[in-house]
Write an enzyme that holds these catalytic residues in place. Structure first.
Site, PDB file in Angstrom:
ATOM      1  N   ARG A 189       0.825  -1.190   0.067  1.00 35.34           N
ATOM      2  CA  ARG A 189      -0.127  -0.034   0.116  1.00 35.34           C
ATOM      3  C   ARG A 189       0.659   1.184   0.181  1.00 35.34           C
ATOM      4  NH1 ARG A 189      -4.580  -1.051   4.644  1.00 35.34           N
ATOM      5  NH2 ARG A 189      -4.969   1.164   3.944  1.00 35.34           N
ATOM      6  N   ASP A 209       9.144  -7.759  -6.105  1.00 42.50           N
ATOM      7  CA  ASP A 209       8.115  -8.181  -5.325  1.00 42.50           C
ATOM      8  C   ASP A 209       7.433  -9.571  -5.806  1.00 42.50           C
ATOM      9  OD1 ASP A 209       5.588  -8.499  -4.178  1.00 42.50           O
ATOM     10  OD2 ASP A 209       4.936  -6.344  -3.765  1.00 42.50           O
ATOM     11  N   ALA A 269      10.116   1.688   6.114  1.00 46.65           N
ATOM     12  CA  ALA A 269       9.412   0.457   6.480  1.00 46.65           C
ATOM     13  C   ALA A 269       9.579   0.071   7.904  1.00 46.65           C
ATOM     14  CB  ALA A 269       9.571  -0.643   5.616  1.00 46.65           C
ATOM     15  N   ARG A 270      10.530  -0.663   8.120  1.00 47.31           N
ATOM     16  CA  ARG A 270      11.109  -1.461   9.495  1.00 47.31           C
ATOM     17  C   ARG A 270      12.311  -1.752   9.455  1.00 47.31           C
ATOM     18  NH1 ARG A 270       6.948   0.609  10.781  1.00 47.31           N
ATOM     19  NH2 ARG A 270       5.347  -0.169  12.118  1.00 47.31           N
ATOM     20  N   ASP A 293      14.225   6.112   8.604  1.00 53.13           N
ATOM     21  CA  ASP A 293      13.239   6.776   9.565  1.00 53.13           C
ATOM     22  C   ASP A 293      13.102   5.547  10.552  1.00 53.13           C
ATOM     23  OD1 ASP A 293      11.170   8.753  10.537  1.00 53.13           O
ATOM     24  OD2 ASP A 293       9.715   7.035   9.769  1.00 53.13           O
ATOM     25  N   GLU A 298      14.644   1.260  18.964  1.00 52.81           N
ATOM     26  CA  GLU A 298      14.088   2.704  18.883  1.00 52.81           C
ATOM     27  C   GLU A 298      13.903   3.230  20.385  1.00 52.81           C
ATOM     28  OE1 GLU A 298      10.750   3.056  16.250  1.00 52.81           O
ATOM     29  OE2 GLU A 298      11.946   3.131  14.635  1.00 52.81           O
ATOM     30  N   HIS A 317      11.315   8.072  13.386  1.00 50.35           N
ATOM     31  CA  HIS A 317      10.271   7.265  12.870  1.00 50.35           C
ATOM     32  C   HIS A 317       8.989   8.296  12.790  1.00 50.35           C
ATOM     33  CE1 HIS A 317       8.300   3.028  13.464  1.00 50.35           C
ATOM     34  NE2 HIS A 317       7.626   3.773  12.580  1.00 50.35           N
TER      35      HIS A 317
END
Length: 344
Positions: A189, A209, A269-270, A293, A298, A317
């Site tokens: 998304r 992907d 993303a992560r 980010d 964290e 983040h």
């Protein structure tokens, strides 16, 4: 003595006033971490009240029992789930006992908590609408900004001018998005929003992907490639994969070595997609640059080497975190409920 005259049998009867249609009742469940006010500004309050009666527990702090929730949900037709932090309190059993809830709209998807609640609500016959795209839009926008800023090297010019260099040369320093190759790792998304934002630019978009069909990729105007080809080819690489056993550490030491010199790596993303130690070792070489980010852990420790490197730009983040994002989350979910109720 004054006498009343005869009744006027020809006077018209008063018309009965049409009864007003009752507004549907919408319930807002309690939240935690991100408060109610983040999502519901004055504009959103007015929008919701324009078509619904509201029963609001958004600022309730104490856990709610089965019995309390059944009482609060009696007569409710729609649930506005501003975030999923306490959504699982509304169980399948609660909804089945109440029996009136038809729809629930989620404005800010809250990972496993929202997923758990949504599954229970669907089992109770409630239609669940994921109206959380405002967050995906915000993250996609951050990624676009990072790609442009990173390719143009805004941070490097800023640092050099502030450190005393009177007028840095542009030669051999900056790239640009027009004419570049952008590689997307997963086209979910958020990746699709970034793809939409890239449309006005004359850039080539390639993607890795394994779950996307070639036909869909062609319709989206992207070229599917394997991961090594993407890493070796792209001027800017943007990560958008979810964290799964398959994707954890998918960009490891071998993959990081494939990224060509001078390229840009963007991660909104992560952090778990990257091998933590390998990423830090590679960034110390200075071969390529990164806009990051998300971190593991964290916040990153104060002595984390990433805090000392000029070839990485760090943000805490915040890719999906703006006042506008929260307000848009609330607005989109409210509109989703209104549209559903108008169709029903």
């Amino acid at each position: 003595m004054r006498c009343a005259g005869p009744p006027n049998h020809f006077s018209p009867r008063r018309r009965a006033m049409p009864s007003r249609k009752r507004k549907p009742l919408v319930y807002i469940h309690r939240l935690e971490w991100n408060p109610y006010e983040y999502y519901m500004n004055e504009e959103n309050e007015k929008l919701l009240q324009s078509f619904a009666e509201v029963r609001n527990d958004g600022n309730v702090r104490e856990p709610m029992t089965h019995e309390a929730l059944v009482e609060r949900l009696r007569g409710v037709e729609a649930i506005l789930s501003l975030n999923g932090s306490r959504a699982p309190e509304i169980t399948r059993e609660v909804l089945e006992e109440v029996g009136t809830v038809r729809v629930a709209a989620v404005s800010h998807w809250w990972g496993d908590l929202s997923a758990k609640a949504a599954e229970a609500w669907r089992q109770a016959g409630v239609e669940v609408i994921d109206a959380s795209d405002a967050c995906n839009q915000a993250v996609g926008e951050w990624a676009l900004g990072a790609i442009i800023a990173g390719l143009r090297r805004f941070d490097e010019f800023d640092r050099r001018m502030k450190s005393g260099e009177k007028w840095p040369s542009w030669r051999g320093v900056a790239g640009q998005l027009n004419g570049a190759t952008v590689g997307l790792v997963a086209v979910g998304r958020t990746g699709r929003w970034l793809l939409r934002y890239l449309k006005p630019f004359d850039c080539r978009v390639i993607a890795y992907d394994p779950y996307m069909k070639k036909k869909e990729a062609k319709e989206l105007g992207i070229e599917l490639v394997d991961l090594p080809t993407l890493l070796r080819t792209a001027d800017a690489i943007s990560l958008h994969a979810p964290v799964t056993p398959e994707t954890t550490g998918m960009i490891g030491r071998k993959e990081l070595a494939m990224i060509r010199d001078g390229a840009l790596l963007v991660n909104s993303a992560r952090a778990a997609l990257l091998d933590n130690d390998a990423f830090r070792d590679e960034m110390k070489k200075g071969r390529f640059r990164a806009y990051i980010d998300v971190f593991q852990p964290e916040p990153p420790p104060e002595d984390d080497v990433l805090r000392t490197l000029n070839n990485i730009v760090m943000t805490p983040h915040v890719a999906g975190t703006t006042d506008a994002m929260y307000h848009r989350c609330g607005q989109m979910a409210i509109q989703a409920i209104r549209d559903y109720l108008e169709r029903a």
